[in-house]
Structures are given as structure tokens and as C-alpha cells.
Design an enzyme around this catalytic site. Sequence first.
Site, mmCIF file in Angstrom:
data_model
loop_
_atom_site.group_PDB
_atom_site.id
_atom_site.type_symbol
_atom_site.label_atom_id
_atom_site.label_comp_id
_atom_site.label_asym_id
_atom_site.label_seq_id
_atom_site.Cartn_x
_atom_site.Cartn_y
_atom_site.Cartn_z
ATOM 1 N N GLU A 65 0.859 -1.191 0.000
ATOM 2 C CA GLU A 65 0.000 0.000 0.000
ATOM 3 C C GLU A 65 0.895 1.241 0.000
ATOM 4 O O GLU A 65 1.685 1.392 0.932
ATOM 5 C CB GLU A 65 -0.903 -0.012 1.236
ATOM 6 N N HIS A 95 -7.247 1.463 3.061
ATOM 7 C CA HIS A 95 -7.004 0.898 4.399
ATOM 8 C C HIS A 95 -7.656 1.765 5.489
ATOM 9 O O HIS A 95 -6.984 2.262 6.390
ATOM 10 C CB HIS A 95 -5.499 0.734 4.659
HETATM 11 P P1 NAD Z 1 -9.454 -12.286 15.554
HETATM 12 O O1 NAD Z 1 -8.164 -12.786 16.069
HETATM 13 O O2 NAD Z 1 -10.548 -11.988 16.510
HETATM 14 O O3 NAD Z 1 -10.045 -13.313 14.470
HETATM 15 C C1 NAD Z 1 -9.261 -13.939 13.502
HETATM 16 C C2 NAD Z 1 -9.815 -15.342 13.286
HETATM 17 O O4 NAD Z 1 -9.126 -15.930 12.184
HETATM 18 C C3 NAD Z 1 -9.607 -16.276 14.494
HETATM 19 O O5 NAD Z 1 -10.825 -16.866 14.857
HETATM 20 C C4 NAD Z 1 -8.599 -17.304 13.964
HETATM 21 O O6 NAD Z 1 -8.783 -18.606 14.523
HETATM 22 C C5 NAD Z 1 -8.922 -17.298 12.486
HETATM 23 N N1 NAD Z 1 -7.871 -17.864 11.647
HETATM 24 C C6 NAD Z 1 -6.523 -17.782 11.798
HETATM 25 N N2 NAD Z 1 -5.901 -18.438 10.798
HETATM 26 C C7 NAD Z 1 -6.878 -18.942 9.996
HETATM 27 C C8 NAD Z 1 -6.872 -19.716 8.801
HETATM 28 N N3 NAD Z 1 -5.736 -20.099 8.237
HETATM 29 N N4 NAD Z 1 -8.059 -20.050 8.267
HETATM 30 C C9 NAD Z 1 -9.224 -19.673 8.841
HETATM 31 N N5 NAD Z 1 -9.292 -18.954 9.967
HETATM 32 C C10 NAD Z 1 -8.132 -18.585 10.529
HETATM 33 O O7 NAD Z 1 -9.100 -10.994 14.669
HETATM 34 P P2 NAD Z 1 -10.074 -9.788 14.258
HETATM 35 O O8 NAD Z 1 -10.027 -8.750 15.304
HETATM 36 O O9 NAD Z 1 -11.381 -10.343 13.853
HETATM 37 O O10 NAD Z 1 -9.277 -9.216 12.990
HETATM 38 C C11 NAD Z 1 -9.293 -9.918 11.752
HETATM 39 C C12 NAD Z 1 -8.437 -9.248 10.698
HETATM 40 O O11 NAD Z 1 -8.834 -7.907 10.481
HETATM 41 C C13 NAD Z 1 -6.941 -9.177 10.996
HETATM 42 O O12 NAD Z 1 -6.253 -9.531 9.798
HETATM 43 C C14 NAD Z 1 -6.674 -7.741 11.230
HETATM 44 O O13 NAD Z 1 -5.348 -7.423 10.879
HETATM 45 C C15 NAD Z 1 -7.685 -7.124 10.286
HETATM 46 N N6 NAD Z 1 -7.990 -5.720 10.559
HETATM 47 C C16 NAD Z 1 -8.049 -4.843 9.514
HETATM 48 C C17 NAD Z 1 -8.346 -3.507 9.737
HETATM 49 C C18 NAD Z 1 -8.440 -2.524 8.601
HETATM 50 O O14 NAD Z 1 -8.158 -1.356 8.799
HETATM 51 N N7 NAD Z 1 -8.852 -2.934 7.420
HETATM 52 C C19 NAD Z 1 -8.560 -3.050 11.045
HETATM 53 C C20 NAD Z 1 -8.527 -3.965 12.087
HETATM 54 C C21 NAD Z 1 -8.231 -5.303 11.843
#
Ligand code: NAD
Length: 308
Positions: A261, A282
Site C-alpha cells: 500500500e 485501508h
Molecule cells: P481475531 O483474532 O478476533 O479473528 C481472527 C480469526 O481468524 C480467528 O478466529 C482465527 O482462529 C482465524 N484464523 C486464523 N488463521 C486462519 C486460517 N488459516 N483459516 C481460517 N481462519 C483462521 O481478529 P479480528 O479482530 O477479527 O481481525 C481480523 C483481521 O482484520 C486481521 O487480519 C486484522 O489485521 C484485520 N484488521 C483490519 C483492519 C483494517 O483497517 N482494514 C482493522 C482492524 C483489523
Amino acid sequence: LEGARVLVTDPVDGLLLEALKAAGLEVDYRPGISRGEILVAIPEYDALVVRSRTKVDRVVIERGQRLKVIARAGVGLDNVDVHAAQERGIRVVNAPGAATQSVAELTIALLIAAARRVPESIEFARKGVWKKVMGVELFGKTLAVVGFGRIGRRVAEIAKAIGMDIVAYDVMDITGYAEKLGARVARSLHDALAEADAVTLHVPLTPDTYHLISWDEFRVMKRGVILVNTSRGAVVDAEALLWALDEGIVGAAALDVLEHEPPATEAEKKLAAHPRVILTTHIGASTIEAQRRVAVETARKLLEALAE
Ligand code: NAD
């Protein structure tokens, strides 16, 4: 805590800076600081605060001879070498739940924007061309939620209210959550993808999820599927996505994140210009509310960790 020095290298909410100053910390706010400047400055600091821009790798960590805490003002820790930090006894803290609602709301916005081709219509309107675009309803369609954690579950809950059928996939046992939310649990990633009219990604970026969605995954998807990614760009193989769009497998992709990005590779640049791709910069956690929550939670955890 009095007099401990904190370096902040990404833009954060003023509340975070105020909370740290109020606790007696000396805060240097340098959003936009270059990597070279960080390497020069870091030996002087007890704590480092970053969002997702600053790469806190082993080199930065080893230069930080006084570092006790690295705070990520947000969720994903993929820009921090947590292992290298732990080796040196440096605590890594973040604010896991603070942005859940904001990211879930953006995900739904992108899903609807893709289904109704909202950006295309906006383009027409800007040009004064009163042309209609034909979309599809989400009601009654199947949404695959890949990664059924905090954000994935909140997205499922909202999509359910729209009338979508939810199929969830996760590497953890999610049967309890799925039952509560009225979602079905897929046995495999490919099972979930194969029956989905729309796919939304909510996994963390790890070695296991790097290019999780690639050629083999697109090959099992239904023709015309909508793909939404608000997790991390590198979860999707950009080259494979470009192929899937041009093959007509992916009808529309809505992405808040890219592996680089701004777009750096040929494939990413083509995605950014693609007529059936909606790209945002983002902004998942970029709301007043999320940043305030992130600020409060990050400050609290940073101060606790410094005091230990
Ligand atoms: P979280 O840890 O609560 O949930 C993630 C889930 O993914 C967990 O249940 C985990 O078991 C599962 N997981 C891990 N590896 C996996 C795989 N190989 N296959 C299937 N499931 C798998 O996290 P969250 O708070 O829900 O955040 C999720 C994502 O959102 C993260 O990548 C975070 O970086 C991203 N995020 C993006 C932004 C943005 O600005 N766009 C902001 C916040 C978070």
C-alpha cells in the site's frame, strides 16, 4: 513511569498522546518518520507506539536497547516481529477489540457497494450521465465468512440481518459461536468457498494465511462471486485475483487492503484500475470512535506494561 520516553511513529488519536503525557511520560510524536530516522532515534526510547505503517522488525528491535514496550495502536501485529521482541523481553501490546465494529461496518459497506455497483453509478452521476447500473440483492444469498473471530462474527451478525445465509470457516472450533449466530460451519475452506455468492476475509496475516486465497481457491468459487477483503492484503494473491476477475469467476472485488500500500506490483496496479474492483485506502479502523477506543486501550496497556 515518570520521565520514561515514548516514540510515536504513526498518526494516532490525540487522546493517546494526552493519556501518556498525563501519566508523566515524555512523548515524541513523529508520524511519518522514515525508517532511517527511526533507526537513529530508537536507542533513546523506553516505548514505541506504531499503527500499521511502521515495520518493527528485528533490526529496529535490536537497536532499541532501552525498549521495554512496543504498542500497536490497533489489531494486526503482522508489522511487528513479536518473536524478536519476546526474545529481548520486550512486551508487545495492542488493542484487539477496539476497531471491530468499524471494520465490520466498512465490510458491509463494501459488500453492498459491490453488489449494487455503487461506485460506477457515482462515476456516471459525476459526469452528468443518468445511466442505471444493474445490481444484485444480498437477501437470500450465501456469505462465506473466512476467519470467524471478532470482526468475522460481527460481519456475520449484520449480514444475517440483511437476510444472508452465513457459512463460516475457521481453524478454531467455532461451533458455539456459529450456533448462537445462526451460521453454518464449513468443513473446509474450499467447502465454504464453493457455495458462496460472496466471500469476506477476516483472518490475521500469518505464514499460514499468506496468499490463502489463490488460484486453487478461485477455481472452486462460483462464477460471479463477490470478494471482500478488509483483513490484510497479502491474504489474497493479487495475480490470481486479477486472473479470476478476467475469467469472470470473481464478479466484483472490494478491497480495503493490498499486500503493498499503495499498489506496487504490476498486478496490484491493474487491480486498482480494474472496472470491477473497488479499492479503499485501508480505512477499516479509521473512524473517530475506533481511534478513540484504540487510544484509550493502547494507553492503558502501554502504561501497565511499562509499570511492570
Ligand atoms: P481475531 O483474532 O478476533 O479473528 C481472527 C480469526 O481468524 C480467528 O478466529 C482465527 O482462529 C482465524 N484464523 C486464523 N488463521 C486462519 C486460517 N488459516 N483459516 C481460517 N481462519 C483462521 O481478529 P479480528 O479482530 O477479527 O481481525 C481480523 C483481521 O482484520 C486481521 O487480519 C486484522 O489485521 C484485520 N484488521 C483490519 C483492519 C483494517 O483497517 N482494514 C482493522 C482492524 C483489523
